[in-house]
Motif scaffolding. Structure first.
Motif, short mmCIF file in Angstrom:
data_model
loop_
_atom_site.label_atom_id
_atom_site.label_comp_id
_atom_site.label_asym_id
_atom_site.label_seq_id
_atom_site.Cartn_x
_atom_site.Cartn_y
_atom_site.Cartn_z
N TRP A 124 0.84 -1.19 0.00
CA TRP A 124 0.00 0.00 0.00
C TRP A 124 0.88 1.26 0.00
O TRP A 124 0.62 2.21 -0.73
N LEU A 125 1.96 1.24 0.78
CA LEU A 125 2.84 2.41 0.88
C LEU A 125 3.61 2.69 -0.41
O LEU A 125 3.94 3.84 -0.69
N ILE A 126 3.91 1.65 -1.17
CA ILE A 126 4.71 1.86 -2.39
C ILE A 126 3.86 2.07 -3.63
O ILE A 126 4.39 2.26 -4.72
N ALA A 127 2.54 2.06 -3.47
CA ALA A 127 1.66 2.31 -4.62
C ALA A 127 1.91 3.73 -5.15
O ALA A 127 2.07 4.67 -4.38
N ARG A 128 1.96 3.85 -6.46
CA ARG A 128 2.21 5.17 -7.07
C ARG A 128 1.09 6.14 -6.70
O ARG A 128 -0.07 5.77 -6.63
N ARG A 129 1.50 7.37 -6.46
CA ARG A 129 0.53 8.41 -6.14
C ARG A 129 1.09 9.77 -6.55
O ARG A 129 2.29 9.92 -6.70
N SER A 130 0.21 10.71 -6.71
CA SER A 130 0.59 12.06 -7.09
C SER A 130 0.34 12.98 -5.90
O SER A 130 -0.62 13.74 -5.87
N THR A 131 1.22 12.86 -4.91
CA THR A 131 1.12 13.67 -3.69
C THR A 131 2.49 14.25 -3.39
O THR A 131 3.47 13.97 -4.09
N VAL A 132 2.59 15.03 -2.35
CA VAL A 132 3.86 15.65 -1.99
C VAL A 132 4.88 14.58 -1.56
O VAL A 132 6.07 14.70 -1.86
N VAL A 133 4.45 13.54 -0.86
CA VAL A 133 5.34 12.42 -0.50
C VAL A 133 4.99 11.24 -1.39
O VAL A 133 3.85 10.78 -1.39
N GLN A 134 5.97 10.80 -2.19
CA GLN A 134 5.75 9.73 -3.15
C GLN A 134 6.80 8.64 -2.99
O GLN A 134 7.96 8.94 -2.70
N PRO A 135 6.42 7.39 -3.22
CA PRO A 135 7.42 6.31 -3.20
C PRO A 135 8.15 6.27 -4.53
O PRO A 135 7.58 6.55 -5.58
N GLY A 136 9.42 5.91 -4.46
CA GLY A 136 10.19 5.67 -5.68
C GLY A 136 10.03 4.22 -6.09
O GLY A 136 9.24 3.48 -5.52
N PRO A 137 10.80 3.79 -7.09
CA PRO A 137 10.73 2.40 -7.53
C PRO A 137 11.23 1.45 -6.45
O PRO A 137 12.01 1.83 -5.58
N VAL A 138 10.78 0.20 -6.53
CA VAL A 138 11.19 -0.82 -5.56
C VAL A 138 12.49 -1.47 -6.03
O VAL A 138 12.65 -1.78 -7.20
N HIS A 139 13.39 -1.63 -5.09
CA HIS A 139 14.68 -2.30 -5.32
C HIS A 139 14.75 -3.49 -4.37
O HIS A 139 14.03 -3.55 -3.37
N THR A 140 15.64 -4.44 -4.66
CA THR A 140 15.79 -5.62 -3.81
C THR A 140 17.25 -5.80 -3.40
O THR A 140 18.16 -5.22 -4.00
N GLY A 141 17.43 -6.62 -2.38
CA GLY A 141 18.77 -6.96 -1.90
C GLY A 141 18.69 -8.14 -0.97
O GLY A 141 17.62 -8.75 -0.79
N LEU A 142 19.81 -8.46 -0.36
CA LEU A 142 19.90 -9.53 0.63
C LEU A 142 20.40 -8.94 1.93
O LEU A 142 21.30 -8.10 1.94
N THR A 143 19.83 -9.41 3.04
CA THR A 143 20.24 -8.90 4.35
C THR A 143 20.04 -9.96 5.42
O THR A 143 19.13 -10.78 5.33
N ALA A 144 20.88 -9.92 6.42
CA ALA A 144 20.71 -10.76 7.60
C ALA A 144 19.95 -10.00 8.68
O ALA A 144 19.43 -10.59 9.62
N ASP A 145 19.87 -8.67 8.54
CA ASP A 145 19.26 -7.82 9.57
C ASP A 145 18.48 -6.69 8.90
O ASP A 145 19.04 -5.63 8.62
N PRO A 146 17.19 -6.88 8.63
CA PRO A 146 16.42 -5.83 7.95
C PRO A 146 16.35 -4.52 8.72
O PRO A 146 16.34 -3.45 8.11
N ALA A 147 16.33 -4.57 10.05
CA ALA A 147 16.29 -3.32 10.83
C ALA A 147 17.56 -2.51 10.60
O ALA A 147 17.50 -1.27 10.47
N ALA A 148 18.70 -3.17 10.55
CA ALA A 148 19.95 -2.47 10.28
C ALA A 148 19.97 -1.94 8.85
O ALA A 148 20.56 -0.89 8.57
#
Length: 127
Positions: free
Chosen positions: A92-116
């Motif tokens: 829901w947060l990454i859905a495209r929208r035309s507002t002052v705060v907008q999400p950019g494209p989604v990228h991926t990666g690998l992590t052992a610690d998502p919070a970090a």
């Protein structure tokens, strides 16, 4: 080496005047399905905001960024999304929208610690 999981992330961009299309990064949203994790961290550079739009509503932009963090936290801070699982809140947060705060494209990666990863990406791409 510890197990690493796939994660997705999107930058949050502030677009003070949507019709002009100028923007700057002001946060990051990270989702890791394997850990059932979603979080956002934001940082608003008021100098950049005012440079792009001297009449910008700083309080309103800051409130919109904090609302994204609240949706990620879930519970009462997530409003109508409070009962949704992390992946649904992320989508829901990454859905495209035309507002002052907008999400950019989604990228991926690998992590052992998502919070970090949230902190690392904020430091690398936003601050």
């Amino acid at each position: 080496m510890s197990k690493r999981d796939v994660f997705e992330y999107a930058l949050l961009r502030v677009v003070p005047r949507v019709e002009r299309g100028e923007c700057f990064n002001a946060g990051v949203v990270v989702y890791c399905r394997a850990k059932s994790f979603v979080a956002a961290r934001t940082y608003l550079d008021e100098v950049k905001l005012k440079a792009l739009d001297p009449a910008a509503d700083v309080r309103g932009v800051r409130a919109a960024l904090h609302a994204v963090e609240g949706v990620c936290r879930g519970g009462d801070d997530a409003g109508q999304a409070s009962g949704d699982e992390p992946g649904r809140r992320f989508r829901w947060l990454i859905a495209r929208r035309s507002t002052v705060v907008q999400p950019g494209p989604v990228h991926t990666g690998l992590t052992a610690d998502p919070a970090a990863e949230v902190e690392r990406l904020l430091a690398l791409l936003v601050r």
